[in-house]
Scaffold this motif. Sequence first.
Motif, PDB file in Angstrom:
ATOM      1  N   GLY A   6       0.826  -1.193   0.000  1.00 58.51           N
ATOM      2  CA  GLY A   6       0.000   0.000   0.000  1.00 58.51           C
ATOM      3  C   GLY A   6       0.858   1.240   0.000  1.00 58.51           C
ATOM      4  O   GLY A   6       2.060   1.180  -0.228  1.00 58.51           O
ATOM      5  N   ARG A  66      -3.388  -0.876  -1.790  1.00 57.09           N
ATOM      6  CA  ARG A  66      -3.023  -0.750  -3.201  1.00 57.09           C
ATOM      7  C   ARG A  66      -4.262  -0.388  -4.020  1.00 57.09           C
ATOM      8  O   ARG A  66      -5.399  -0.642  -3.611  1.00 57.09           O
ATOM      9  N   PRO A  67      -4.057   0.216  -5.200  1.00 57.91           N
ATOM     10  CA  PRO A  67      -5.193   0.650  -6.026  1.00 57.91           C
ATOM     11  C   PRO A  67      -6.187  -0.462  -6.360  1.00 57.91           C
ATOM     12  O   PRO A  67      -7.401  -0.235  -6.351  1.00 57.91           O
ATOM     13  N   GLU A  68      -5.711  -1.673  -6.624  1.00 53.34           N
ATOM     14  CA  GLU A  68      -6.656  -2.750  -6.950  1.00 53.34           C
ATOM     15  C   GLU A  68      -7.501  -3.132  -5.747  1.00 53.34           C
ATOM     16  O   GLU A  68      -8.657  -3.530  -5.886  1.00 53.34           O
ATOM     17  N   GLN A  69      -6.948  -2.977  -4.544  1.00 55.64           N
ATOM     18  CA  GLN A  69      -7.745  -3.238  -3.347  1.00 55.64           C
ATOM     19  C   GLN A  69      -8.751  -2.121  -3.119  1.00 55.64           C
ATOM     20  O   GLN A  69      -9.889  -2.384  -2.711  1.00 55.64           O
ATOM     21  N   LEU A  70      -8.342  -0.884  -3.382  1.00 53.80           N
ATOM     22  CA  LEU A  70      -9.290   0.234  -3.295  1.00 53.80           C
ATOM     23  C   LEU A  70     -10.445   0.035  -4.272  1.00 53.80           C
ATOM     24  O   LEU A  70     -11.598   0.322  -3.952  1.00 53.80           O
ATOM     25  N   ALA A  71     -10.125  -0.462  -5.467  1.00 53.20           N
ATOM     26  CA  ALA A  71     -11.168  -0.728  -6.463  1.00 53.20           C
ATOM     27  C   ALA A  71     -12.138  -1.797  -5.945  1.00 53.20           C
ATOM     28  O   ALA A  71     -13.357  -1.692  -6.144  1.00 53.20           O
TER      29      ALA A  71
END
Length: 88
Positions: free
Chosen positions: A21, A36-41
Amino acid sequence: MAEKSITGHRNAVDRVLAAQGFALDLPGLGRVHLPRPEQLAYYGALGALAAAEIIEWPVAVVLATGHWLVQNQHNRVAHQIGEALEDA
């Protein structure tokens, strides 16, 4: 030589965990760690599905909590591997 190897292993584990992150310095809140961005998504998609009433809010919360717990376990395993390498 063994001390150098331990330091190298410790640094490697720290780099892996840092890649999980990033952090932002926000006024009034201080340093805020974000996934991380994919987790935020993933979290955003769960929120959107719940807002659109495609899934219920409690289901979204359970899924998000489960996802967070899996990530937390991954971090714990990385620390344990680092400690095992230090002891070797």
